[in-house]
Design an enzyme around this catalytic site. Structure first.
Site, PDB file in Angstrom:
ATOM      1  N   TYR A   1      71.027 -50.032  53.047  1.00 28.75           N
ATOM      2  CA  TYR A   1      72.334 -50.465  53.182  1.00 28.75           C
ATOM      3  C   TYR A   1      73.291 -49.151  54.126  1.00 28.75           C
ATOM      4  CZ  TYR A   1      72.992 -54.628  50.545  1.00 28.75           C
ATOM      5  OH  TYR A   1      73.008 -55.939  50.280  1.00 28.75           O
TER       6      TYR A   1
ATOM      7  N   TYR B   1      77.451 -61.904  44.092  1.00 31.22           N
ATOM      8  CA  TYR B   1      76.239 -61.285  44.431  1.00 31.22           C
ATOM      9  C   TYR B   1      75.010 -61.366  43.484  1.00 31.22           C
ATOM     10  CZ  TYR B   1      73.078 -57.653  46.071  1.00 31.22           C
ATOM     11  OH  TYR B   1      72.048 -56.812  46.443  1.00 31.22           O
TER      12      TYR B   1
ATOM     13  N   ASP C   1      73.856 -64.145  35.235  1.00 28.96           N
ATOM     14  CA  ASP C   1      73.267 -63.173  36.103  1.00 28.96           C
ATOM     15  C   ASP C   1      73.951 -62.022  35.458  1.00 28.96           C
ATOM     16  OD1 ASP C   1      72.755 -60.916  37.761  1.00 28.96           O
ATOM     17  OD2 ASP C   1      73.019 -61.947  39.652  1.00 28.96           O
TER      18      ASP C   1
ATOM     19  N   LYS D   1      69.172 -53.899  35.823  1.00 28.84           N
ATOM     20  CA  LYS D   1      69.636 -52.522  35.966  1.00 28.84           C
ATOM     21  C   LYS D   1      69.682 -51.787  34.929  1.00 28.84           C
ATOM     22  CE  LYS D   1      72.444 -53.104  40.201  1.00 28.84           C
ATOM     23  NZ  LYS D   1      72.701 -54.571  40.645  1.00 28.84           N
TER      24      LYS D   1
HETATM   25  C1  LIG Z   1      72.125 -55.583  41.631  1.00 23.96           C
HETATM   26  C2  LIG Z   1      72.086 -56.828  41.091  1.00 23.96           C
HETATM   27  C3  LIG Z   1      71.347 -57.665  41.475  1.00 23.96           C
HETATM   28  C4  LIG Z   1      70.156 -57.311  42.456  1.00 23.96           C
HETATM   29  O1  LIG Z   1      69.390 -56.488  41.501  1.00 23.96           O
HETATM   30  P1  LIG Z   1      68.180 -55.402  42.299  1.00 23.96           P
HETATM   31  O2  LIG Z   1      67.598 -54.893  41.209  1.00 23.96           O
HETATM   32  O3  LIG Z   1      69.013 -54.663  43.326  1.00 23.96           O
HETATM   33  O4  LIG Z   1      67.248 -56.542  43.183  1.00 23.96           O
HETATM   34  C5  LIG Z   1      71.535 -59.091  41.335  1.00 23.96           C
HETATM   35  N1  LIG Z   1      72.776 -59.367  40.667  1.00 23.96           N
HETATM   36  C6  LIG Z   1      73.491 -58.603  40.150  1.00 23.96           C
HETATM   37  C7  LIG Z   1      74.903 -59.050  39.522  1.00 23.96           C
HETATM   38  C8  LIG Z   1      73.663 -57.160  40.550  1.00 23.96           C
HETATM   39  O5  LIG Z   1      74.692 -56.430  40.345  1.00 23.96           O
END
Ligand SMILES: *Cc1c(COP(=O)(O)O)cnc(C)c1O
Length: 436
Positions: free
Chosen positions: A25, A153, A241, A270
């Site tokens: 990015y 996202y 997610d 994360k």
């Molecule tokens: C960061 C993120 C992802 C992607 O995770 P990466 O480890 O960067 O591939 C997917 N969903 C959400 C909600 C995120 O914040």
């Protein structure tokens, strides 16, 4: 130093970086020199020039407890001495099994199966593929359209991009993305989409309570509960997610638990290892898992990564879960978020729009007249610099300025973060005033 490494002169690393590294990015022609980070402890990043700056965004939302938590460091070292990694097809290991046991025990709802990967995008891909193949194997091959939310996202791989909102990140890739039904973050819109798709609906995918990269948009528990009800009514899985919201960011262990909702598939990454190792998981209900059981191998879930079930990651994740329990991380993040919000409300210029908070996530919008509309505006890098000059790492998303700090943030550091948020807002408004 006794480890054979030279001490780096300030500027040296950035100069070498310029010749060989391609950053994520990043517009390499125009963006500022990268920060030269030589160490990190707690909430602080130590730079080559001796400065220490507060990590106000938990290093892309991963660093949950602060950097270098001693219990995580110890778990990593101890596991490295025993078993680093082993192929996870046809083999297993204790940290993997223990982590799966613990995750299924704390999961929001009866999610009994854990599939390992190593990043959030993959965790989402896996959920999509599981849902789709699950339908196939029950003879419902038409179920291939996922209902997703505007502003969502879910990662940067093709499946994850397809279910995410192409605006603003994925515009160039649009021709290669598969079709989804993208609707506003609204209960009626989700229900209407499922109704309309009928037997073609494959599932509902959402970031519960907070849409992160799309601009820290926050919605109520009601929306998550309605999505759950709609998915159930139409017989499709609800995929949550929680890559960003998981492990306490919303003030509770999981956003789904806070909303009182039990998803069918859950994506975590994360904060899973407290940010120390790349690791992700997709949790599934037993019924989903069972639809893959067969006497023929062809019905298995043919998906895996070199690093699936990485033992070092699993060991660190186990230590991180212990810290979450012992230190009460969700409650800590809630307190930190509330402290930032309380100080911010009085200090922000009145032109600032939609100040908002969920748990430890605090955000506000700059008016678009300040030249900050859209993620691709030129203002972002400028605001980052303003914050760094105030000793804090922030990374605004277009006109959305936010803090998402680690649970280690001290009262003094809270003041620092608030100062940087306010300085960013003032400088954005100041630059728009000058240009009008
Ligand atoms: C960061 C993120 C992802 C992607 O995770 P990466 O480890 O960067 O591939 C997917 N969903 C959400 C909600 C995120 O914040």
């Amino acid at each position: 130093m006794d480890d054979g490494r030279r001490t780096l002169e300030p500027g040296e690393l950035a100069a070498r970086d310029r010749t060989c590294v391609w950053h994520p990015y990043t517009q390499h022609r125009t963006e500022a020199t990268p920060l030269e980070v030589v160490g990190a402890r707690g909430s602080l990043l130590r730079l080559a020039d001796g400065r220490e700056i507060v990590d106000g965004i938990s290093s892309w939302w991963t660093c949950l407890h602060g950097h270098g938590h001693p219990r995580l460091v110890e778990a990593l070292a101890a596991q490295a001495r025993e078993l680093d990694h082993v192929i996870f097809a046809g083999a297993t290991h204790e940290p993997g099994v223990r982590l799966a046991e613990q995750l299924t025990a704390i999961a929001p709802g009866p999610l009994t199966r854990v599939f390992f990967s190593d990043n959030g995008s993959s965790a989402v891909e896996i959920a999509l593929k599981m849902a789709f193949q699950h339908h196939l194997q029950r003879g419902e091959s038409e179920r291939r359209v996922f209902v997703t939310l505007e502003g969502g996202y879910h990662g940067d791989t093709f499946g994850a991009m397809s279910v995410g909102d192409p605006d603003p990140f994925f515009e160039p890739f649009r021709p290669l993305l598969f079709d989804v039904r993208r609707v506003p973050a609204d209960a009626d819109a989700i229900e209407a989409a499922l109704e309309d798709l009928g037997p073609r609906a494959a599932g509902v995918l959402m970031e519960p309570l907070v849409q992160g990269a799309g601009g820290m948009a926050m919605h109520g528990a009601e929306l998550v509960r309605s999505a759950r009800a709609s998915a159930t009514r139409h017989g499709v899985p609800l995929i949550a997610d929680e890559v960003m919201t998981g492990f306490g960011r919303t003030g509770e262990l999981f956003a789904c638990a806070k909303a009182g909702v039990e998803p069918d598939l859950l994506c975590l990454a994360k904060g899973l290892t407290g940010g120390m190792m790349p690791l992700a998981v997709t949790l599934a209900r037993e019924e989903l898992f069972e639809s893959f059981l067969s006497d023929t191998r062809a019905r298995a879930f043919f998906h895996g990564h070199s690093f699936t079930g990485h033992a070092l990651g699993c060991a660190v994740a186990l230590a991180s879960l212990e810290v979450v329990r012992d230190e009460g991380t969700p409650a800590k993040l809630e307190r930190i978020g509330a402290a930032i919000e309380a100080r911010l409300i009085d200090a922000l210029p009145e032109e600032i729009e939609r100040p908002r908070r969920t748990g430890g996530i605090v955000a506000f919008d700059l008016p678009v007249t300040s030249g900050a509309s859209g993620y691709l505006s030129e203002l972002g890098p400028l605001l980052r610099q303003v914050a760094i000059d105030r000793g804090v790492l922030l990374r605004p998303l277009g006109n959305v300025v936010y803090a998402l700090p680690p649970a280690s943030l001290s009262d003094d550091e809270v003041e620092g973060v608030v100062g940087a948020l306010v300085a960013s807002a003032e400088s954005a408004l100041g630059s728009s005033r000058r240009s009008t």
